[in-house]
Design a protein around this motif. Structure first.
Motif, PDB file in Angstrom:
ATOM      1  N   ASN A  28       0.830  -1.210   0.000  1.00  8.37           N
ATOM      2  CA  ASN A  28       0.000   0.000   0.000  1.00  8.37           C
ATOM      3  C   ASN A  28       0.862   1.257   0.000  1.00  8.37           C
ATOM      4  OD1 ASN A  28      -2.434  -1.329  -0.084  1.00  8.37           O
ATOM      5  ND2 ASN A  28      -2.678  -1.365   2.135  1.00  8.37           N
ATOM      6  N   THR A  29       1.963   1.241   0.728  1.00  5.71           N
ATOM      7  CA  THR A  29       2.871   2.383   0.743  1.00  5.71           C
ATOM      8  C   THR A  29       3.485   2.589  -0.639  1.00  5.71           C
ATOM      9  OG1 THR A  29       3.382   1.949   3.055  1.00  5.71           O
ATOM     10  CG2 THR A  29       4.906   3.366   1.862  1.00  5.71           C
ATOM     11  N   GLY A  30       3.866   1.520  -1.292  1.00  8.54           N
ATOM     12  CA  GLY A  30       4.424   1.612  -2.643  1.00  8.54           C
ATOM     13  C   GLY A  30       3.424   2.149  -3.641  1.00  8.54           C
ATOM     14  N   LEU A  31       2.182   1.703  -3.555  1.00 10.44           N
ATOM     15  CA  LEU A  31       1.149   2.201  -4.468  1.00 10.44           C
ATOM     16  C   LEU A  31       0.862   3.678  -4.218  1.00 10.44           C
ATOM     17  CD1 LEU A  31      -1.344  -0.786  -4.521  1.00 10.44           C
ATOM     18  CD2 LEU A  31       0.104   0.012  -6.380  1.00 10.44           C
ATOM     19  N   LEU A  32       0.844   4.090  -2.967  1.00  7.38           N
ATOM     20  CA  LEU A  32       0.625   5.494  -2.636  1.00  7.38           C
ATOM     21  C   LEU A  32       1.765   6.353  -3.183  1.00  7.38           C
ATOM     22  CD1 LEU A  32      -1.232   7.433  -1.036  1.00  7.38           C
ATOM     23  CD2 LEU A  32       0.294   7.094   0.904  1.00  7.38           C
ATOM     24  N   PHE A  33       2.989   5.882  -3.051  1.00  8.76           N
ATOM     25  CA  PHE A  33       4.139   6.611  -3.576  1.00  8.76           C
ATOM     26  C   PHE A  33       4.074   6.704  -5.096  1.00  8.76           C
ATOM     27  CE2 PHE A  33       8.544   6.664  -5.149  1.00  8.76           C
ATOM     28  CZ  PHE A  33       8.953   7.859  -4.604  1.00  8.76           C
ATOM     29  N   ALA A  34       3.710   5.606  -5.772  1.00 14.44           N
ATOM     30  CA  ALA A  34       3.607   5.614  -7.232  1.00 14.44           C
ATOM     31  C   ALA A  34       2.515   6.570  -7.694  1.00 14.44           C
ATOM     32  CB  ALA A  34       3.339   4.200  -7.743  1.00 14.44           C
ATOM     33  N   LYS A  35       1.393   6.599  -6.995  1.00  9.15           N
ATOM     34  CA  LYS A  35       0.298   7.518  -7.345  1.00  9.15           C
ATOM     35  C   LYS A  35       0.747   8.965  -7.170  1.00  9.15           C
ATOM     36  CE  LYS A  35      -4.555   8.342  -6.360  1.00  9.15           C
ATOM     37  NZ  LYS A  35      -5.708   7.966  -5.556  1.00  9.15           N
ATOM     38  N   HIS A  36       1.468   9.237  -6.095  1.00  8.46           N
ATOM     39  CA  HIS A  36       1.982  10.586  -5.846  1.00  8.46           C
ATOM     40  C   HIS A  36       2.949  11.014  -6.958  1.00  8.46           C
ATOM     41  CE1 HIS A  36       3.493  14.041  -3.656  1.00  8.46           C
ATOM     42  NE2 HIS A  36       4.724  13.570  -3.805  1.00  8.46           N
ATOM     43  N   MET A  37       3.854  10.116  -7.350  1.00  7.00           N
ATOM     44  CA  MET A  37       4.808  10.427  -8.413  1.00  7.00           C
ATOM     45  C   MET A  37       4.093  10.663  -9.736  1.00  7.00           C
ATOM     46  SD  MET A  37       7.817  10.528  -7.132  1.00  7.00           S
ATOM     47  CE  MET A  37       8.944  10.299  -8.480  1.00  7.00           C
ATOM     48  N   GLU A  38       3.080   9.862 -10.038  1.00  6.35           N
ATOM     49  CA  GLU A  38       2.345  10.017 -11.289  1.00  6.35           C
ATOM     50  C   GLU A  38       1.625  11.356 -11.334  1.00  6.35           C
ATOM     51  OE1 GLU A  38      -1.239   7.964 -13.859  1.00  6.35           O
ATOM     52  OE2 GLU A  38      -0.717   7.152 -11.906  1.00  6.35           O
TER      53      GLU A  38
END
Length: 58
Positions: A34-44
């Motif tokens: 979940n932390t990785g997905l949140l980080f990827a969404k933020h970067m996108e």
């Protein structure tokens, strides 16, 4: 013979996973994902190209 071989590897993996989870301090995979997905969404959202605006309507 194939079902015995695949069942054996499944059971071995399950037993090994239970052993490691009980005896070692392993990270919570769900929280990590979940932390990785949140980080990827933020970067996108931050680095996405801006959308082209069509001013032909005006």
């Amino acid at each position: 013979m194939g079902i015995i071989r695949s069942t054996f590897s499944l059971m071995t993996g399950t037993v090994l996973g239970v052993y490691l989870a009980q005896n070692y301090n392993l990270p919570n995979i769900k929280k990590l994902a979940n932390t990785g997905l949140l980080f990827a969404k933020h970067m996108e959202e931050n680095y996405r190209k801006p959308k082209k605006r069509d001013n032909d309507d005006e």
